[in-house]
Motif scaffolding. Structure first.
Motif, short mmCIF file in Angstrom:
data_model
loop_
_atom_site.label_atom_id
_atom_site.label_comp_id
_atom_site.label_asym_id
_atom_site.label_seq_id
_atom_site.Cartn_x
_atom_site.Cartn_y
_atom_site.Cartn_z
N MET A 113 0.85 -1.19 0.00
CA MET A 113 0.00 0.00 0.00
C MET A 113 0.89 1.24 0.00
SD MET A 113 -2.94 1.18 2.69
CE MET A 113 -1.78 1.52 4.00
N MET A 114 0.55 2.20 -0.89
CA MET A 114 1.33 3.43 -0.99
C MET A 114 0.45 4.63 -0.66
SD MET A 114 3.48 4.99 -4.25
CE MET A 114 4.30 3.41 -4.50
N ASP A 115 0.94 5.45 0.27
CA ASP A 115 0.25 6.65 0.71
C ASP A 115 1.12 7.84 0.33
OD1 ASP A 115 -1.16 8.65 1.97
OD2 ASP A 115 -0.68 7.98 4.01
N VAL A 116 0.70 8.62 -0.67
CA VAL A 116 1.49 9.75 -1.15
C VAL A 116 1.09 11.02 -0.40
CG1 VAL A 116 1.99 11.23 -3.14
CG2 VAL A 116 1.83 8.74 -3.43
N ARG A 117 2.09 11.72 0.09
CA ARG A 117 1.87 13.00 0.79
C ARG A 117 2.60 14.09 0.00
NH1 ARG A 117 -0.15 12.06 6.16
NH2 ARG A 117 -0.89 9.89 6.13
N ARG A 118 1.87 15.10 -0.42
CA ARG A 118 2.44 16.15 -1.24
C ARG A 118 3.16 17.21 -0.40
NH1 ARG A 118 2.70 13.66 -6.02
NH2 ARG A 118 0.71 12.64 -6.50
N ALA A 119 4.10 17.89 -1.04
CA ALA A 119 4.88 18.91 -0.34
C ALA A 119 3.97 19.99 0.26
CB ALA A 119 5.88 19.54 -1.31
N ALA A 120 2.91 20.34 -0.46
CA ALA A 120 2.01 21.40 0.01
C ALA A 120 1.20 20.99 1.24
CB ALA A 120 1.06 21.80 -1.11
N GLU A 121 1.16 19.68 1.54
CA GLU A 121 0.40 19.20 2.70
C GLU A 121 1.20 19.27 4.00
OE1 GLU A 121 -2.17 15.57 1.88
OE2 GLU A 121 -0.75 15.44 0.22
N ARG A 122 2.48 19.58 3.91
CA ARG A 122 3.29 19.62 5.13
C ARG A 122 2.85 20.77 6.05
NH1 ARG A 122 8.71 17.48 5.31
NH2 ARG A 122 8.89 15.79 3.79
N TYR A 123 3.07 20.56 7.34
CA TYR A 123 2.71 21.59 8.32
C TYR A 123 3.80 22.67 8.31
CZ TYR A 123 0.15 17.52 10.10
OH TYR A 123 -0.65 16.40 10.23
N PRO A 124 3.42 23.95 8.18
CA PRO A 124 4.43 25.01 8.23
C PRO A 124 4.89 25.26 9.66
CG PRO A 124 2.25 25.96 8.00
CD PRO A 124 2.06 24.47 7.93
N GLY A 125 6.14 25.66 9.79
CA GLY A 125 6.67 25.95 11.12
C GLY A 125 7.88 26.84 11.03
N GLY A 126 8.66 26.84 12.10
CA GLY A 126 9.85 27.68 12.14
C GLY A 126 9.53 29.09 12.61
N ASP A 127 10.40 30.02 12.21
CA ASP A 127 10.25 31.43 12.59
C ASP A 127 10.74 32.26 11.40
OD1 ASP A 127 10.24 33.93 13.68
OD2 ASP A 127 11.47 33.45 15.42
N PRO A 128 9.85 32.50 10.42
CA PRO A 128 10.28 33.22 9.22
C PRO A 128 10.95 34.56 9.51
CG PRO A 128 8.12 32.24 8.88
CD PRO A 128 8.45 32.04 10.33
N ALA A 129 10.50 35.26 10.55
CA ALA A 129 11.09 36.55 10.88
C ALA A 129 12.55 36.41 11.29
CB ALA A 129 10.29 37.22 11.99
N ALA A 130 12.91 35.22 11.80
CA ALA A 130 14.29 34.96 12.22
C ALA A 130 15.08 34.21 11.14
CB ALA A 130 14.30 34.15 13.51
N GLY A 131 14.48 34.06 9.95
CA GLY A 131 15.17 33.40 8.86
C GLY A 131 15.07 31.89 8.87
N ILE A 132 14.06 31.35 9.60
CA ILE A 132 13.89 29.90 9.70
C ILE A 132 12.53 29.53 9.14
CG2 ILE A 132 13.77 27.92 11.26
CD1 ILE A 132 15.39 29.56 13.29
N GLU A 133 12.53 28.70 8.09
CA GLU A 133 11.28 28.20 7.52
C GLU A 133 11.31 26.68 7.57
OE1 GLU A 133 10.25 29.77 3.75
OE2 GLU A 133 10.60 31.86 4.33
N SER A 134 10.29 26.09 8.19
CA SER A 134 10.23 24.64 8.38
C SER A 134 8.96 24.09 7.75
CB SER A 134 10.24 24.29 9.87
OG SER A 134 11.36 24.86 10.53
N ARG A 135 9.06 22.86 7.27
CA ARG A 135 7.90 22.12 6.76
C ARG A 135 7.96 20.72 7.34
NH1 ARG A 135 6.84 26.52 5.86
NH2 ARG A 135 6.06 27.54 3.97
N HIS A 136 6.90 20.34 8.07
CA HIS A 136 6.89 19.09 8.82
C HIS A 136 5.97 18.06 8.17
CE1 HIS A 136 8.97 21.35 11.90
NE2 HIS A 136 7.97 22.21 11.96
N ALA A 137 6.47 16.84 7.99
CA ALA A 137 5.68 15.77 7.39
C ALA A 137 4.79 15.08 8.41
CB ALA A 137 6.59 14.75 6.73
N PHE A 138 5.16 15.16 9.70
CA PHE A 138 4.41 14.52 10.77
C PHE A 138 3.99 15.56 11.80
CE2 PHE A 138 7.03 11.29 8.85
CZ PHE A 138 6.24 10.14 8.83
N SER A 139 3.10 15.16 12.70
CA SER A 139 2.70 16.05 13.79
C SER A 139 3.94 16.63 14.45
CB SER A 139 1.87 15.29 14.82
OG SER A 139 0.57 15.04 14.32
#
Length: 224
Positions: free
Chosen positions: A1-27
């Motif tokens: 069984m294959m479960d595809v997760r797209r890049a746009a589905e990742r949870y955004p995180g980090g601190d953009p104001a501090a120059g950190i942009e994160s994308r999380h695949a899991f909780s």
């Protein structure tokens, strides 16, 4: 069984104001999804982008195998066991936090830094922390993380090139760059596939080629 997760589905995180942009695949952090806590041994797969001079100040980890893959730029790593290294594209870095360790991750260069960091749950908690870096790992050299019952395979595919995906109870494939056809699915940069009981799955490089990270995991238990 294959479960595809797209890049746009990742949870955004980090601190953009501090120059950190994160994308999380899991909780992760405030983004809690009880149906997306782990896959096999994997509990996190984070895409991190750090501007020049940005970084994560000293913070703790425990009972986690942390594997880092630099996509572009240079990552400065320092930890409480005395290691200080610079990790570049093509290097595999592993920090086994075991019973507890603190570390710093920064972009001390003058160019942007992008890296992918995977967290794996160990088979047995505790122990002493350890550190390892392998410079310029080759496609034909899998990287083992026995503490988590996992193996990392790096695949760099030219356009139309084919490679077999390792079989296993749990296989996680992440497209670092380019496009890949994985079985019947088309995946682009940042997309990932979670494959349960993988057998006879093939990856084919897209028109511009591709770089693919494939995790082969025994996994402690099946997700419900």
């Amino acid at each position: 069984m294959m479960d595809v997760r797209r890049a746009a589905e990742r949870y955004p995180g980090g601190d953009p104001a501090a120059g950190i942009e994160s994308r999380h695949a899991f909780s992760f952090g405030p983004h809690y999804d009880p149906d997306n806590l782990r896959f096999g041994a994997m509990i996190a797969c984070n895409e991190e982008r750090l501007a020049p001079g940005a970084g994560f100040d000293e913070h703790p980890h425990s009972h986690t195998e942390i594997v880092t893959w630099v996509v572009e730029g240079e990552l400065t790593h320092r930890d409480s066991t005395g290691h200080e290294t610079r990790v570049r594209a093509g290097d595999v870095q592993r920090l086994s936090s075991a019973g507890g360790v603190r570390h710093v991750e920064r972009n001390d260069a003058d160019t942007p830094l992008t890296f992918i960091q995977t967290w794996l749950a160990p088979l047995s908690p505790g122990g002493d922390p350890s550190y390892e870096i392998v410079h310029g790992i080759a496609d034909s050299t899998p990287y083992a993380v026995p503490e988590a019952g996992a193996m990392l395979h790096v695949r760099r595919l030219e356009a139309g090139a084919r490679t077999a995906v390792p079989g296993g109870a749990y296989v996680y494939a992440h497209v670092v760059r380019g496009e890949v056809r994985l079985g019947a699915e088309e995946l682009g940069q940042g997309d990932a596939a979670r494959i349960t009981d993988a057998t006879d799955v093939e990856a084919v490089g897209g028109p511009e080629g591709a770089e693919l990270l494939v995790w082969e995991m025994a996994g402690p238990s099946r997700p419900s």
